[in-house]
Enzyme design. Sequence first.
Site, PDB file in Angstrom:
ATOM      1  N   ALA A 145      66.423  27.285  19.149  1.00  0.00           N
ATOM      2  CA  ALA A 145      67.851  27.647  19.187  1.00  0.00           C
ATOM      3  C   ALA A 145      68.679  26.547  18.522  1.00  0.00           C
ATOM      4  O   ALA A 145      69.613  26.826  17.761  1.00  0.00           O
ATOM      5  CB  ALA A 145      68.297  27.856  20.635  1.00  0.00           C
ATOM      6  N   SER A 170      72.843  30.646  28.262  1.00  0.00           N
ATOM      7  CA  SER A 170      71.721  29.945  28.883  1.00  0.00           C
ATOM      8  C   SER A 170      71.573  30.474  30.302  1.00  0.00           C
ATOM      9  O   SER A 170      72.466  31.153  30.825  1.00  0.00           O
ATOM     10  CB  SER A 170      72.027  28.441  28.906  1.00  0.00           C
ATOM     11  OG  SER A 170      71.066  27.764  29.671  1.00  0.00           O
ATOM     12  N   ARG A 171      70.445  30.122  30.935  1.00  0.00           N
ATOM     13  CA  ARG A 171      70.304  30.483  32.345  1.00  0.00           C
ATOM     14  C   ARG A 171      71.143  29.562  33.205  1.00  0.00           C
ATOM     15  O   ARG A 171      71.361  29.837  34.375  1.00  0.00           O
ATOM     16  CB  ARG A 171      68.837  30.385  32.767  1.00  0.00           C
ATOM     17  CG  ARG A 171      67.943  31.413  32.129  1.00  0.00           C
ATOM     18  CD  ARG A 171      66.496  31.033  32.291  1.00  0.00           C
ATOM     19  NE  ARG A 171      66.229  29.726  31.695  1.00  0.00           N
ATOM     20  CZ  ARG A 171      65.116  29.019  31.872  1.00  0.00           C
ATOM     21  NH1 ARG A 171      64.176  29.483  32.650  1.00  0.00           N
ATOM     22  NH2 ARG A 171      64.959  27.842  31.293  1.00  0.00           N
ATOM     23  N   TYR A 176      72.554  35.737  30.272  1.00  0.00           N
ATOM     24  CA  TYR A 176      72.379  36.334  28.945  1.00  0.00           C
ATOM     25  C   TYR A 176      73.209  37.613  28.766  1.00  0.00           C
ATOM     26  O   TYR A 176      73.674  37.920  27.674  1.00  0.00           O
ATOM     27  CB  TYR A 176      70.895  36.637  28.698  1.00  0.00           C
ATOM     28  CG  TYR A 176      69.985  35.413  28.664  1.00  0.00           C
ATOM     29  CD1 TYR A 176      70.491  34.125  28.536  1.00  0.00           C
ATOM     30  CD2 TYR A 176      68.609  35.554  28.745  1.00  0.00           C
ATOM     31  CE1 TYR A 176      69.645  33.013  28.498  1.00  0.00           C
ATOM     32  CE2 TYR A 176      67.755  34.453  28.700  1.00  0.00           C
ATOM     33  CZ  TYR A 176      68.282  33.187  28.579  1.00  0.00           C
ATOM     34  OH  TYR A 176      67.445  32.098  28.528  1.00  0.00           O
ATOM     35  N   LYS A 205      59.985  35.136  16.324  1.00  0.00           N
ATOM     36  CA  LYS A 205      58.587  35.526  16.248  1.00  0.00           C
ATOM     37  C   LYS A 205      57.846  34.886  17.416  1.00  0.00           C
ATOM     38  O   LYS A 205      58.289  33.823  17.855  1.00  0.00           O
ATOM     39  CB  LYS A 205      57.939  35.141  14.911  1.00  0.00           C
ATOM     40  CG  LYS A 205      58.187  33.725  14.382  1.00  0.00           C
ATOM     41  CD  LYS A 205      57.918  32.520  15.206  1.00  0.00           C
ATOM     42  CE  LYS A 205      56.540  32.291  15.718  1.00  0.00           C
ATOM     43  NZ  LYS A 205      56.416  31.046  16.519  1.00  0.00           N
TER      44      LYS A 205
END
Length: 327
Positions: free
Chosen positions: A16, A36-37, A58, A97
């Site tokens: 990120a 973010s969490r 999120y 990915k």
Amino acid sequence: MSKTIRWGIVGTGGIAKKFAAGLTVLPDSELVAVASRSRKTADAFGDLFHVTKRYDNYEGLAQDTDVDVVYIATPHSLHKENTLMCLRAGKPVLCEKPFAINAEEATEMIRLARERRLFLMEAMWTRFFPLMVKVREMIASETIGEVRMLMADFGYRSDDLKAWIFNPNFGGGGLLDVGIYPLSLSHLIFGNPNQIKSIPHLGDTGVDEQSAVLLGYKDGRIALIASATRTETPHVAYLLGTKGRIHIHSPWWKPQTLTLSVNGRADEVIQIPFQGNGYNYEAAEVARCLREGRTESGTMSLDETLSIMKTMDAIRAQWNLKYPIES
Ligand SMILES: NC(=O)c1ccc[n+]([C@@H]2O[C@H](COP(=O)([O-])OP(=O)(O)OC[C@H]3O[C@@H](n4cnc5c(N)ncnc54)[C@H](OP(=O)(O)O)[C@@H]3O)[C@@H](O)[C@H]2O)c1
């Protein structure tokens, strides 16, 4: 779509941060939100990259009407749920990915994007480097004749066995993490394999720490690929044709130099440096597609992403490597 593409990032880890840094060199893209969490991590990321909107969950970012497109930068096992959440909220998505854990998950993601007519792409950043564009041109114009064989690797050594990349619950292992790069290159050059042979070494955590995969294609073309998370490999790629070869220098997956060897001619070293940190090229492709109203990239199509996932499924089936979320 506004002239400036306004990005939101889900997750605040290693990739990120690199992606956010990549965005800074694009004049017509702006990072407007991060999720973010935790509030603390969102704020730290926000401070680092001057992002004004920070979410401690999120979903909030997915619902933000100021965000044009979301980049998913969470561990593999969360790609499906995070992508579906964003698509359901009407957001185009660039997903890291491996696109998903397996082809079944990828199919669900692609189906929803197509139903909603929303842009979706796997963040296979290597494909978008200027040197890779050159390689594709050379292959198309048969500079080295017909490509008959491909050899490529991506392996690094990590000793952090507690990291999620070694954890089957997160879809850990070398194939999905880095083997996907040479596999994606093989798919790009040769298409779908009709034969697969492979040898893995599964480590104590139950996932592949290294593997070698041989892929057979129409007319006897062959790809030899290797990947590892516990062994450093040379990070080179060779495309071997009937009239010569292309050697993409290390690290080939972040390429800027190749040696072209054509039979009967002196070797030619071709350098095409990349701008920024390289992540800007995939972001620029997304921005271009969004502006043009496209829902897919022609360079990294969803059908090809799905084919790559199917090949990885077939390879893992040979290893009896099933992730807990698959049973
Ligand atoms: N294209 C590339 O060059 C490249 C390079 C490296 C990785 N990747 C891909 O990017 C994805 C993320 O890799 P990374 O290296 O950035 O991983 P990372 O450093 O561990 O970051 C992952 C982030 O995901 C979020 N997350 C949500 N649930 C999590 C959980 N249960 N455990 C850990 N993190 C969780 C966290 O952000 P919050 O705490 O803020 O929610 C965390 O910072 C992977 O799929 C990987 O394959 C791509």
